[in-house]
Design a protein around this motif. Structure first.
Motif, mmCIF file in Angstrom:
data_model
loop_
_atom_site.group_PDB
_atom_site.id
_atom_site.type_symbol
_atom_site.label_atom_id
_atom_site.label_comp_id
_atom_site.label_asym_id
_atom_site.label_seq_id
_atom_site.Cartn_x
_atom_site.Cartn_y
_atom_site.Cartn_z
ATOM 1 N N VAL A 210 0.836 -1.201 0.000
ATOM 2 C CA VAL A 210 0.000 0.000 0.000
ATOM 3 C C VAL A 210 0.870 1.251 0.000
ATOM 4 O O VAL A 210 0.599 2.215 -0.736
ATOM 5 N N PHE A 211 1.920 1.233 0.804
ATOM 6 C CA PHE A 211 2.833 2.371 0.871
ATOM 7 C C PHE A 211 3.463 2.657 -0.493
ATOM 8 O O PHE A 211 3.439 3.791 -0.980
ATOM 9 N N LEU A 212 4.015 1.626 -1.129
ATOM 10 C CA LEU A 212 4.655 1.812 -2.432
ATOM 11 C C LEU A 212 3.641 2.236 -3.481
ATOM 12 O O LEU A 212 3.935 3.071 -4.339
ATOM 13 N N GLY A 213 2.437 1.656 -3.421
ATOM 14 C CA GLY A 213 1.408 2.032 -4.374
ATOM 15 C C GLY A 213 1.042 3.503 -4.273
ATOM 16 O O GLY A 213 0.876 4.186 -5.296
ATOM 17 N N TYR A 214 0.952 4.014 -3.045
ATOM 18 C CA TYR A 214 0.621 5.429 -2.866
ATOM 19 C C TYR A 214 1.736 6.328 -3.397
ATOM 20 O O TYR A 214 1.473 7.313 -4.090
ATOM 21 N N VAL A 215 2.984 5.984 -3.091
ATOM 22 C CA VAL A 215 4.115 6.793 -3.552
ATOM 23 C C VAL A 215 4.164 6.827 -5.073
ATOM 24 O O VAL A 215 4.341 7.889 -5.688
ATOM 25 N N VAL A 216 4.006 5.669 -5.706
ATOM 26 C CA VAL A 216 4.036 5.605 -7.174
ATOM 27 C C VAL A 216 2.901 6.426 -7.765
ATOM 28 O O VAL A 216 3.095 7.158 -8.747
ATOM 29 N N LEU A 217 1.718 6.325 -7.170
ATOM 30 C CA LEU A 217 0.578 7.091 -7.671
ATOM 31 C C LEU A 217 0.845 8.586 -7.628
ATOM 32 O O LEU A 217 0.626 9.304 -8.619
ATOM 33 N N VAL A 218 1.341 9.071 -6.492
ATOM 34 C CA VAL A 218 1.588 10.502 -6.346
ATOM 35 C C VAL A 218 2.671 10.975 -7.306
ATOM 36 O O VAL A 218 2.536 12.018 -7.956
ATOM 37 N N VAL A 219 3.752 10.201 -7.423
ATOM 38 C CA VAL A 219 4.842 10.584 -8.327
ATOM 39 C C VAL A 219 4.348 10.663 -9.765
ATOM 40 O O VAL A 219 4.618 11.635 -10.490
ATOM 41 N N LEU A 220 3.606 9.651 -10.206
ATOM 42 C CA LEU A 220 3.115 9.630 -11.586
ATOM 43 C C LEU A 220 2.166 10.786 -11.860
ATOM 44 O O LEU A 220 2.268 11.454 -12.904
ATOM 45 N N MET A 221 1.253 11.051 -10.942
ATOM 46 C CA MET A 221 0.284 12.120 -11.165
ATOM 47 C C MET A 221 0.947 13.487 -11.160
ATOM 48 O O MET A 221 0.578 14.370 -11.937
ATOM 49 N N GLN A 222 1.931 13.662 -10.297
ATOM 50 C CA GLN A 222 2.624 14.946 -10.267
ATOM 51 C C GLN A 222 3.481 15.137 -11.514
ATOM 52 O O GLN A 222 3.598 16.250 -12.029
ATOM 53 N N ARG A 223 4.078 14.043 -12.013
ATOM 54 C CA ARG A 223 4.851 14.152 -13.255
ATOM 55 C C ARG A 223 3.930 14.460 -14.437
ATOM 56 O O ARG A 223 4.265 15.262 -15.309
#
Length: 269
Positions: A21-34
């Motif tokens: 869950v932690f990694l999924g949230y980080v990846v989601l935020v990074v992708l959306m911000q990029r």
């Protein structure tokens, strides 16, 4: 006094689920911000860049985290401890952080805000919900399924600090980001203490949200000279938290038993 039994959940907590869950949230935020096209260093330029670069990812993240928590059935263990810490005096550290929030807001140059920017900045309050539920909520719940509370504090707080290295991908230099990671670890310890002393993650969510909002606000316009002192005092409070955290860990029995799943509606883990 005996520790209250665990309440049934849909999916039995496991360490790997917490990290997933932690990694999924980080990846989601990074992708959306990029995908927003707004560099991290330019988030505060306008209300539009702030909302596109941070607000949208926080809103989507909050919705998906809520859905994930509901599907797992982890709301209660994520938000509440079975028993509060026996030692209550470490609450001094979170209380000092709350005072610093008020100082930040008092010295902010509010004349630099327009209505659009203020509205967009309110979305930053969601960071208290998303980052706390991710680290000191769901990740913590997963860790408690297999680790002692000392490791639960350390790994969940370390994850909270390390997740800020994502800002490097957004254009922030590695040096300042590393300092941000260190400060986040100290602040995360303060928030962990707040959870243990109050027995609830909700107050940590509130303090986290207000702190991030106040830190962002103080960087807008021309704040008073006192603003620099707040950062130094914040580090001192963080060091105090590192000293005090052992008192909220000692005697803690929050480890989640292996038979908490499948006790309701015949659900199997």
């Amino acid at each position: 006094m005996t520790t209250p039994p665990d309440r049934p959940v849909r999916v039995r907590p496991r360490v790997w689920i917490g990290f997933a869950v932690f990694l999924g949230y980080v990846v989601l935020v990074v992708l959306m911000q990029r995908l927003s096209g707004v560099p991290y260093t330019e988030l505060g330029d306008t209300g539009g860049t702030l909302f596109r670069g941070a607000g949208i990812s926080l809103i989507v993240g909050a919705i998906l985290l809520a859905a994930t928590t509901s599907w797992l059935g982890w709301w209660r263990p994520a938000l509440f401890d079975r028993r509060r810490a026996e030692h209550r005096w470490p609450i001094v550290a979170p209380m000092l952080m709350a005072v610093l929030v008020l100082v930040n807001l008092a010295v902010t140059d509010w004349s630099a805000y327009d209505l659009g920017f203020f509205g967009a900045s309110l979305a930053l309050l969601l960071v208290g919900f998303t980052e706390e539920l991710t680290t000191r909520g769901l990740l913590l719940t997963g860790l408690r399924a297999g680790l002692s509370e000392g490791w639960v504090w350390f790994l969940s707080t370390l994850a909270f600090g390390v997740m800020h290295y994502a800002n490097v991908l957004g254009g922030q230099a590695f040096g300042p980001t590393s300092l941000q990671v260190l400060n986040a670890f100290l602040f995360g310890t303060t928030l962990y203490i707040l959870r243990r002393v109050t027995g609830s993650l909700v107050w940590a969510m509130v303090l986290h949200a207000l702190w991030d909002f106040s830190v962002f606000a103080i960087g807008k316009g021309h704040p008073a000279p006192l603003a620099g002192v707040v950062g130094i005092v914040g580090i001192v409070v963080g060091v105090l938290s590192l000293i005090a955290v052992r008192w909220v860990i000692t005697g803690t029995d929050e480890r989640i038993s292996k038979n908490v799943a499948g006790e309701r509606r015949g659900v199997s883990a």
